[in-house]
Motif scaffolding. Structure first.
Motif: not given
Length: 135
Positions: A13-37
């Protein structure tokens, strides 16, 4: 339940939750690192009664960019009489480009040999300048 089985269940259960949190953090990071140029890949002026500036703009960023204002020598194009802008006030998706024209009236404010500073401003407030020499 035996202690060994309960330990295995807790660890899985701890491993499954850590994987879920990792995917969630990657989604948040991707939305904040988008830029226009915007890159002005080509810009040149021709003369045929009026000055016609042909300009090609490419969005090389990872977010869409909306060009909402064009400045000529520090002033919006609406401040000049008989200046027309075609295909530039638009939204560019990442990787897309647009060809546009700006027609300036010859004589008066705009004369041959003059340098014209064009600035493309986006809805995010970023500015992309380009200086063009009128023929």
């Amino acid at each position: 339940i035996s202690p060994v089985i309960s330990t295995i269940v807790i660890v899985s259960v701890a491993i499954a939750m850590s994987i879920a949190v990792a995917y969630w953090m990657m989604g948040i990071t991707g939305s904040f690192t988008r830029f226009e140029r915007l890159d002005i890949t080509s810009a040149y002026a021709t003369v045929d009664g009026n000055f016609t500036i042909k300009i090609k703009v490419k969005n090389s960023g990872s977010a869409s960019a909306t060009i909402d204002l064009i400045l000529i020598n520090g002033r919006p194009t609406a401040d000049y009489a008989n200046v027309t802008v075609t295909n530039l006030l638009t939204t560019l998706e990442p990787g897309k480009s647009v060809d546009g024209t700006i027609v300036l009236p010859k004589g008066g404010t705009f004369v041959s040999g003059m340098g014209v500073e064009l600035v493309l401003q986006t809805a995010a407030g970023r500015q992309y300048p380009k200086t063009i020499q009128l023929p």
